[in-house]
Structure formats: structure tokens, C-alpha cells
Design a protein around this motif. Structure first.
Motif, PDB file in Angstrom:
ATOM      1  N   TYR A   1       0.732  -0.964   0.071  1.00 25.12           N
ATOM      2  CA  TYR A   1       0.033   0.127  -0.159  1.00 25.12           C
ATOM      3  C   TYR A   1       1.037   1.107  -0.066  1.00 25.12           C
ATOM      4  O   TYR A   1       1.597   1.384   0.922  1.00 25.12           O
ATOM      5  CB  TYR A   1      -0.963   0.152   1.317  1.00 25.12           C
ATOM      6  CG  TYR A   1      -2.039  -1.013   1.195  1.00 25.12           C
ATOM      7  CD1 TYR A   1      -2.942  -0.700   0.186  1.00 25.12           C
ATOM      8  CD2 TYR A   1      -2.159  -1.734   2.266  1.00 25.12           C
ATOM      9  CE1 TYR A   1      -4.043  -1.456  -0.099  1.00 25.12           C
ATOM     10  CE2 TYR A   1      -3.606  -2.600   2.112  1.00 25.12           C
ATOM     11  CZ  TYR A   1      -4.397  -2.294   0.886  1.00 25.12           C
ATOM     12  OH  TYR A   1      -5.505  -3.226   1.062  1.00 25.12           O
TER      13      TYR A   1
ATOM     14  N   ARG B   1       4.546   1.075   1.668  1.00 27.05           N
ATOM     15  CA  ARG B   1       4.613  -0.087   2.770  1.00 27.05           C
ATOM     16  C   ARG B   1       4.142  -1.265   2.277  1.00 27.05           C
ATOM     17  O   ARG B   1       3.268  -1.644   1.686  1.00 27.05           O
ATOM     18  CB  ARG B   1       3.693   0.478   3.697  1.00 27.05           C
ATOM     19  CG  ARG B   1       3.805  -0.317   5.102  1.00 27.05           C
ATOM     20  CD  ARG B   1       3.187   0.663   6.203  1.00 27.05           C
ATOM     21  NE  ARG B   1       2.725  -0.426   7.342  1.00 27.05           N
ATOM     22  CZ  ARG B   1       1.608  -0.636   7.764  1.00 27.05           C
ATOM     23  NH1 ARG B   1       0.524   0.148   7.408  1.00 27.05           N
ATOM     24  NH2 ARG B   1       1.462  -1.504   8.780  1.00 27.05           N
TER      25      ARG B   1
ATOM     26  N   ILE C   1       3.145  -4.770   2.502  1.00 20.28           N
ATOM     27  CA  ILE C   1       2.078  -5.464   3.617  1.00 20.28           C
ATOM     28  C   ILE C   1       2.391  -6.976   3.353  1.00 20.28           C
ATOM     29  O   ILE C   1       2.343  -7.687   4.696  1.00 20.28           O
ATOM     30  CB  ILE C   1       0.501  -5.250   2.950  1.00 20.28           C
ATOM     31  CG1 ILE C   1       0.494  -3.840   2.922  1.00 20.28           C
ATOM     32  CG2 ILE C   1      -0.458  -5.795   4.160  1.00 20.28           C
ATOM     33  CD1 ILE C   1       0.662  -2.818   4.455  1.00 20.28           C
TER      34      ILE C   1
ATOM     35  N   GLY D   1      -4.330 -12.301  13.379  1.00 23.03           N
ATOM     36  CA  GLY D   1      -4.734 -11.086  14.052  1.00 23.03           C
ATOM     37  C   GLY D   1      -5.092 -10.193  13.010  1.00 23.03           C
ATOM     38  O   GLY D   1      -4.855 -10.029  12.085  1.00 23.03           O
ATOM     39  N   SER D   2      -5.650  -9.244  13.796  1.00 23.42           N
ATOM     40  CA  SER D   2      -5.953  -7.795  13.252  1.00 23.42           C
ATOM     41  C   SER D   2      -4.854  -7.210  12.573  1.00 23.42           C
ATOM     42  O   SER D   2      -3.973  -7.083  13.402  1.00 23.42           O
ATOM     43  CB  SER D   2      -7.112  -6.804  14.229  1.00 23.42           C
ATOM     44  OG  SER D   2      -6.703  -5.572  14.152  1.00 23.42           O
ATOM     45  N   GLY D   3      -4.776  -6.725  11.361  1.00 26.37           N
ATOM     46  CA  GLY D   3      -3.659  -6.121  11.021  1.00 26.37           C
ATOM     47  C   GLY D   3      -2.655  -7.026  10.236  1.00 26.37           C
ATOM     48  O   GLY D   3      -1.610  -6.472   9.973  1.00 26.37           O
ATOM     49  N   SER D   4      -2.865  -8.264  10.174  1.00 20.84           N
ATOM     50  CA  SER D   4      -1.914  -9.149   9.715  1.00 20.84           C
ATOM     51  C   SER D   4      -2.001  -9.276   8.427  1.00 20.84           C
ATOM     52  O   SER D   4      -1.027 -10.063   7.898  1.00 20.84           O
ATOM     53  CB  SER D   4      -2.316 -10.659  10.448  1.00 20.84           C
ATOM     54  OG  SER D   4      -3.678 -10.769  10.017  1.00 20.84           O
ATOM     55  N   GLY D   5      -2.782  -8.729   7.673  1.00 26.19           N
ATOM     56  CA  GLY D   5      -2.810  -8.572   6.439  1.00 26.19           C
ATOM     57  C   GLY D   5      -4.013  -9.550   5.697  1.00 26.19           C
ATOM     58  O   GLY D   5      -3.897  -9.798   4.285  1.00 26.19           O
ATOM     59  N   LYS D   6      -5.029 -10.038   6.271  1.00 25.87           N
ATOM     60  CA  LYS D   6      -5.983 -10.921   5.794  1.00 25.87           C
ATOM     61  C   LYS D   6      -6.629 -10.279   4.780  1.00 25.87           C
ATOM     62  O   LYS D   6      -6.757 -11.043   3.607  1.00 25.87           O
ATOM     63  CB  LYS D   6      -7.012 -11.458   6.988  1.00 25.87           C
ATOM     64  CG  LYS D   6      -6.449 -12.169   8.139  1.00 25.87           C
ATOM     65  CD  LYS D   6      -7.267 -12.618   8.898  1.00 25.87           C
ATOM     66  CE  LYS D   6      -7.906 -11.426   9.857  1.00 25.87           C
ATOM     67  NZ  LYS D   6      -7.207 -10.559  10.584  1.00 25.87           N
ATOM     68  N   SER D   7      -7.269  -9.243   4.817  1.00 30.46           N
ATOM     69  CA  SER D   7      -8.040  -8.524   3.975  1.00 30.46           C
ATOM     70  C   SER D   7      -7.334  -8.051   2.797  1.00 30.46           C
ATOM     71  O   SER D   7      -7.734  -8.296   1.493  1.00 30.46           O
ATOM     72  CB  SER D   7      -8.526  -7.136   4.528  1.00 30.46           C
ATOM     73  OG  SER D   7      -9.404  -7.570   5.771  1.00 30.46           O
ATOM     74  N   THR D   8      -5.949  -7.984   2.781  1.00 30.94           N
ATOM     75  CA  THR D   8      -5.133  -7.365   1.846  1.00 30.94           C
ATOM     76  C   THR D   8      -5.126  -8.748   0.996  1.00 30.94           C
ATOM     77  O   THR D   8      -5.223  -8.464  -0.191  1.00 30.94           O
ATOM     78  CB  THR D   8      -3.910  -7.021   2.368  1.00 30.94           C
ATOM     79  OG1 THR D   8      -3.986  -5.957   3.186  1.00 30.94           O
ATOM     80  CG2 THR D   8      -2.945  -6.224   1.185  1.00 30.94           C
TER      81      THR D   8
ATOM     82  N   ALA E   1       0.611   3.952   8.035  1.00 32.01           N
ATOM     83  CA  ALA E   1      -0.476   3.186   7.735  1.00 32.01           C
ATOM     84  C   ALA E   1      -1.089   4.249   6.662  1.00 32.01           C
ATOM     85  O   ALA E   1      -1.861   3.857   5.871  1.00 32.01           O
ATOM     86  CB  ALA E   1      -1.332   2.975   8.708  1.00 32.01           C
TER      87      ALA E   1
HETATM   88  N1  LIG Z   1      -6.199   0.892   2.030  1.00 31.62           N
HETATM   89  C1  LIG Z   1      -5.005   0.730   2.697  1.00 31.62           C
HETATM   90  N2  LIG Z   1      -3.950   1.779   2.685  1.00 31.62           N
HETATM   91  C2  LIG Z   1      -2.938   1.854   3.563  1.00 31.62           C
HETATM   92  N3  LIG Z   1      -2.700   0.711   4.397  1.00 31.62           N
HETATM   93  C3  LIG Z   1      -3.629  -0.112   4.519  1.00 31.62           C
HETATM   94  C4  LIG Z   1      -4.774  -0.189   3.627  1.00 31.62           C
HETATM   95  N4  LIG Z   1      -5.791  -1.228   4.191  1.00 31.62           N
HETATM   96  C5  LIG Z   1      -4.873  -2.018   5.130  1.00 31.62           C
HETATM   97  N5  LIG Z   1      -3.597  -1.277   5.296  1.00 31.62           N
HETATM   98  C6  LIG Z   1      -2.820  -1.526   6.283  1.00 31.62           C
HETATM   99  O1  LIG Z   1      -2.132  -3.087   6.062  1.00 31.62           O
HETATM  100  C7  LIG Z   1      -2.063  -3.825   7.044  1.00 31.62           C
HETATM  101  C8  LIG Z   1      -2.891  -5.214   6.935  1.00 31.62           C
HETATM  102  O2  LIG Z   1      -4.303  -4.767   6.919  1.00 31.62           O
HETATM  103  P1  LIG Z   1      -5.391  -5.696   6.422  1.00 31.62           P
HETATM  104  O3  LIG Z   1      -5.101  -6.517   5.479  1.00 31.62           O
HETATM  105  O4  LIG Z   1      -6.775  -5.157   6.663  1.00 31.62           O
HETATM  106  O5  LIG Z   1      -5.188  -6.613   7.917  1.00 31.62           O
HETATM  107  P2  LIG Z   1      -6.392  -7.649   8.558  1.00 31.62           P
HETATM  108  O6  LIG Z   1      -7.668  -7.695   7.684  1.00 31.62           O
HETATM  109  O7  LIG Z   1      -5.787  -8.807   8.826  1.00 31.62           O
HETATM  110  O8  LIG Z   1      -6.925  -7.043   9.720  1.00 31.62           O
HETATM  111  C9  LIG Z   1      -2.574  -3.014   8.293  1.00 31.62           C
HETATM  112  O9  LIG Z   1      -1.072  -2.483   8.960  1.00 31.62           O
HETATM  113  C10 LIG Z   1      -3.165  -1.813   7.757  1.00 31.62           C
HETATM  114  O10 LIG Z   1      -2.895  -0.632   8.486  1.00 31.62           O
END
Ligand SMILES: Nc1ncnc2c1ncn2[C@@H]1O[C@H](COP(=O)(O)OP(=O)(O)O)[C@@H](O)[C@H]1O
Ligand SMILES: [Mg+2]
Lengths: 267, 284
Positions: free
Chosen positions: B35, B38, B40, B59-66, B282
Motif C-alpha cells: 500500500y 509500505r 504488506i 490477528g487484526s492487521g496481519s494482512g488478511k483483507s489485503t 499506515a
Molecule cells: N487501504 C489501505 N491503505 C494503506 N494501508 C492499509 C490499507 N488497508 C490496510 N492497510 C494496512 O495494511 C495492514 C494489513 O491490513 P489488513 O489487510 O486490513 O489486515 P487484517 O484484515 O488482517 O486486519 C495494516 O497494517 C493496515 O494498516
């Protein structure tokens, strides 16, 4: 102090780049919308007639009451002001000239544009912003439905048709409002008023106004869509960008209007 | 309830031996995602096999959604390959991608139902957009899927009138209305009370039994992961710690995995400077 200045320049520079990026985005949106109008069928993703029709009703028909009310008011206001100013020269009956030259070229498109920006531009920005934060745009994309084709193109078509149509209506209502007051104050008959208008207003004047209105419709749509798409954060972000979209599209309308007036009066 | 107290429930699992022979429906090779500047995801590789339920846990912030967004083609990776049903998601043409997307379904965390359409119209939308069926047939197909998710009778409600659990059910129905080969679910149990969340887990298992698709579930809920997973992929700070069966993950001696299982999260940061630094990082 010098550091401050450098910081300031840096920030100003960045916002200039952001602004340029938004212009670019607008061009891409316009291009993509045209692409889907032409190529949609071949890609098995036609622009939906139904959705376009719904947008037309929303943009056009539902705006009629407020446009009518505002236009009749402004028509009367123009007549009052015109008569008052011309009385200085003892030329009150020339008020029809003023009204006839300014309504189709300026007041019709401008008032309609501003009202549509406030009504439709804002709701477009809010709708797209909400869709973005609810991941509805993502949902469309992963379904294989192009969001531009699905949302933007119908809105753009509706605005390009309905803003000039509303403008034409607004001009007629304004002229009626003005005619009513002129009849009341100067005792001019409707027949005399209309005859005089027909001498003054040319087809060119009307077309000039409608061309502008079409452009306003496109601007309002693009500004609304871009601001909606740039929404960040939650509901607060939607509110912020909605406001921004109204302010920016009204600015765009007024600046374009000025440029049009300048160019048209020169040639 | 400790993690080890969770017992196996629901339909019997397909034995792993059979799964091994199955071809992959998703292949991720050396995936790196940024992102801004940074990084991820750090060179992740992962396979999802035909017919299995793969849970991506972390855990939260581990990159699952990414990771999920990269699999969906919503985020473009910096490098690496994502192959869905044998096709390189980032190399194929728009037309091919659109066709590929008709073979996958996604249930988003918040449902992402279209607020201007009622439940039935929402579920029918993919059919409307991608098939030439007549409206009656589309209605019937959508209703069938609504029965699968136990939403029969709620056709005419608007999304704003649904409860959290119902929204997830409707989102699942919309995701599977085209009978996809792969189903993605983002945090199916987030924001639900335990009873409803457990019912959604059962529903995911039922749908796999009934439709035989491969399912990728992203979750941070241990119970839910252990209940539905054939295999679990444990994600931590953008790295895959391990991929394995429920037993393998539970029995892992890896300290970070044990921390995750015992919900021992890292101490919350309360140093303002450090916190602000993270925030700006972030936002880049
Ligand atoms: N749109 C974005 N822009 C910049 N950083 C992002 C964005 N979405 C997520 N992040 C960062 O990427 C990392 C992983 O996020 P995310 O994939 O949402 O984790 P999870 O779903 O596991 O909680 C986090 O540190 C978050 O701050
Ligand atoms: Mg997440």
C-alpha cells in the motif's frame, strides 16, 4: 520562517498535483462512459435503459417543482430590477430587451445548473461515497459488473439530456414570470410582450444556453462521481465529499459560464 | 472457553488423502503487495485445492483483507502470481477477467448489499447482468438460493430492514447464485453473536456439501476457523506462519501461533510517539 514557506509550497504543490489528478480522473471517467455506451453490447454489458430512465426521472421530472418555483421568482425579480434601472433613462419599456437577452443566454442555464448541482450532484456524490464505504463498489467489480457502466454512464446520459431540458423549461417559466410583472407594472399586453421577445431572442441565443447547460450537466456528474469515489473513512467522509462536490461543481459552472460569455461576446 | 475445548461438529470432513490428489483452484506464488511504499504481504505462496475449505486466519492487521483483496483482483500485487482456476488474474484481459469472475462468488464482511434493491433483486443481480434468462427463471433461481440460506419469505425486505445475521445470509445467497466454483467469505462471523455466528458456519459447511465448491474464508475467530476449516493458513504480519490441518495448527509448537491460539496479543502500544509513527506509516 523559510522552512514554513518551503512547507507551504510543498503542500500547495501537492494539492496542485492532486487537482491535476482529479482532472485526469474526470477525463478517464468521461472516456470510459462513452466506451460503455458504444461497446457495452459487444461486451455483453449493455448500459441499462431502465436505470438510465430512472435517473432521468430523478434528475429531471423530480426537479421540476423547485426549478419552476425558482425560475418564476427570478423572472419576476429580473423584471422588477430591469424596470427600476431603466427608469433612470426613462426607457422602462426596453426591459423586454434586457430580459430577452439575459434569460436564454445566462439566467436559465446558470440557475438550472446551480439547482441541479445542489440536488443531483450532491446525491450522486453521497450515493457513490456510501457505496464505496459499504464495499458495494467492490461487490460490483468482483461480480464482473463494471461500476462505471452500471452507475456512472446512466447518470451521465440522464444529466446530458435532462439538464438542457430543464434549462429550456426554466427559460420559458422565467420569461412568463417576467412577462407577468411587466404586464402588471407597464401595462404591456402578452401579445406585445411575445412579439417583442420574438424580435430579440434568436435561435442562436437559445442554443448558446442549451450548449452551456449540457456542459454543466457533464461537469456536475463528473465532479459528483469523483468526489464520491474519493470518499475516505465513514459517514463523516461522505458528508465532507458531498459538500465538496456541490461547491466544486458550482465553481465549475460559474467559471465555465464566464468563459462562454467572454468568447461569445467577442466573436 | 479455551481453544482446545472446541470439538468437531457438523458434517464429516472429506479425508485429507483424497484432497491431496485434487488440483488447485487457487495458486498464489511469491506474492508481494504494497500500500503506497509500505509492504504488506511479503512473498506469500499458497494453494487452495478443489473442494476444500481454506481458512485464512490471523490477528487484526496481519494482512488478511489485503490477501483477500489481492485474490479478488481488487488490489494489484507488486510482484508474484495469483492464479484462479488456472488463469493468471493480473495477466488476462478485462473480458477474460469478467468471465472468470462469474465463476467466483464473494460474501463481503458487511454484506455489501445494494441498498436501493430489495433482497431478491440483490440476489438476482448477477443473473440479470450475466445471463439471458427470463425474469421468472431468475426469480426461481434466486428463491432457491434464498431457501438454502434460510431466508425464504424475506424477498421483499430492503437491506436496511435486515438483521446482521440476515445480511450475511443474503450476501452468501448472492455470492452463490451463479453456482461459482470458488466462494470467498470475508469475516463471516464478525459482528454476530455466538449463536448466529455458529449458524453461519453451519451454513458454509452445508453449502460446500450441497454445491461442492472450494471455499476461502477469512476470519480472526478461532472457534469458527476450527469448526469449518479443512486447512488453515495462519497469517502474521504479512507472512504465512504455517498452512495445515486443524490438528496441525493446534499442535504447532510455534510460539506466535500459540500466542494467537491463546489470544495472547501483543501488548497494546501506549507510547504516543510510537503510535503516531504507526499511524502516519499506515496513511502513506
Ligand atoms: N487501504 C489501505 N491503505 C494503506 N494501508 C492499509 C490499507 N488497508 C490496510 N492497510 C494496512 O495494511 C495492514 C494489513 O491490513 P489488513 O489487510 O486490513 O489486515 P487484517 O484484515 O488482517 O486486519 C495494516 O497494517 C493496515 O494498516
Ligand atoms: Mg480485515
Amino acid at each position: 520562517m523559510r522552512q514554513r514557506f518551503a512547507d507551504y509550497m510543498d503542500r500547495a504543490g501537492r494539492s496542485t498535483i492532486d487537482a491535476m489528478a482529479e482532472f485526469g480522473l474526470g477525463a478517464v471517467l468521461l472516456w470510459q462512459s462513452l466506451f460503455w455506451i458504444v461497446m457495452g453490447h459487444r461486451r455483453a454489458q449493455p448500459v441499462r435503459i431502465n436505470a438510465t430512465f430512472e435517473r432521468c426521472v430523478e434528475v429531471g421530472i423530480q426537479a421540476l417543482p423547485i426549478i419552476t418555483l425558482m425560475s418564476v421568482t427570478i423572472g419576476i425579480m429580473l423584471a422588477i430590477q430591469g424596470i427600476y434601472s431603466l427608469r433612470v433613462f426613462g426607457a422602462e419599456d426596453q426591459v423586454v430587451l434586457g430580459v430577452g437577452m439575459s434569460v436564454p443566454r445566462e439566467f436559465g442555464p446558470l440557475i438550472t445548473g446551480i439547482l441541479v448541482a445542489g440536488r443531483t450532484g450532491s446525491s450522486l456524490a453521497a450515493r457513490i461515497g456510501t457505496m464505496k464505504i459499504n464495499q458495494e463498489l467492490d461487490a460490483l467489480m468482483v461480480m464482473g459488473v463494471n461500476p462505471i457502466r452500471f452507475i456512472v454512464t446512466p447518470a451521465l446520459i440522464a444529466m446530458t439530456i435532462m439538464v438542457p431540458a430543464l434549462t429550456f423549461w426554466s427559460e420559458i417559466v422565467m420569461l412568463i414570470g417576467a412577462g407577468w410583472y411587466i404586464g402588471l407594472d407597464l401595462g404591456m399586453s402578452w401579445a406585445a410582450y411575445i412579439d417583442r421577445l420574438r424580435e430579440i431572442v434568436t435561435v442562436d441565443d437559445v442554443l448558446h444556453g442549451l450548449k452551456k447547460a449540457t456542459l454543466f450537466g457533464i461537469f456536475i456528474t463528473l465532479v459528483g462521481v469523483i468526489n464520491g469515489a474519493l470518499v475516505k473513512g465513514g459517514a463523516e467522509g461522505v458528508g465532507k465529499m458531498t459538500t465538496r462536490s456541490v461547491v466544486l461543481s458550482i465553481c465549475a459552472i460559474i467559471v465555465t459560464d464566464m468563459i462562454f460569455a467572454f468568447v461569445a461576446t467577442r466573436s | 472457553m479455551s481453544a482446545t475445548a472446541v470439538v468437531h461438529e457438523g458434517p464429516a470432513r472429506t479425508p485429507d488423502l483424497e484432497l491431496v490428489a485434487m488440483p488447485s483452484v487457487i495458486e498464489v506464488i511469491d506474492l508481494v503487495t504494497h500500500y503506497g511504499s509500505r509492504e504488506i504481504l511479503h512473498k506469500i505462496s499458497l494453494n487452495v485445492r478443489q473442494g476444500e475449505i481454506m481458512v485464512i486466519m490471523g490477528g487484526s492487521g496481519s494482512g488478511k483483507s489485503t490477501l483477500l483483496n489481492t485474490l479478488l483482483g481488487l488490489v494489484r500485487p507488486t510482484s508474484g502470481i495469483v492464479r484462479i482456476l488456472g488463469e493468471d488474474l493480473n495477466a488476462i484481459s478485462d473480458v477474460e477477467r469478467t468471465r472468470l469472475r462469474q465463476k467466483t462468488g464473494v460474501a463481503f464482511q458487511g454484506g455489501a448489499l445494494f441498498s436501493s434493491l430489495n433482497v431478491l433483486e440483490n440476489i438476482m443481480l448477477p443473473l440479470r447482468e450475466h445471463t439471458k434468462l427470463d425474469v421468472q427463471t431468475m426469480r426461481i433461481m434466486a428463491r432457491l438460493k434464498m431457501q438454502v440460506v434460510n431466508l425464504a419469505g424475506f424477498e421483499n425486505l430492503m437491506p436496511s430492514e435486515l438483521s446482521g445475521g440476515m445480511i450475511k445470509r443474503a450476501a452468501l445467497a448472492r455470492a452463490v447464485v451463479m453456482d461459482p466454483r470458488i466462494l470467498f467469505c470475508d469475516e463471516p462471523s464478525a459482528g454476530l453473536d455466538p449463536v448466529v455466528s455458529s449458524a453461519i458456519d453451519d451454513l458454509i459447511l452445508t453449502m460446500r456439501e450441497a454445491m461442492g465448491m472450494s471455499i476461502v474464508v477469512v476470519t480472526h475467530e478461532l472457534e469458527s476457523a476450527f469448526k469449518i476449516a479443512d486447512r488453515i493458513c495462519v497469517l502474521d504480519k504479512g507472512n504465512i506462519l504455517m498452512v495445515g490441518s486443524v490438528e496441525e495448527v493446534r499442535g504447532s509448537s510455534n510460539e506466535r501461533i500459540q500466542n494467537l491460539l491463546n489470544r495472547r496479543t501483543e501488548a497494546e502500544i501506549l507510547d504516543p510517539d510510537e503510535y503516531l509513527k504507526r499511524l502516519t506509516a499506515a496513511n502513506d
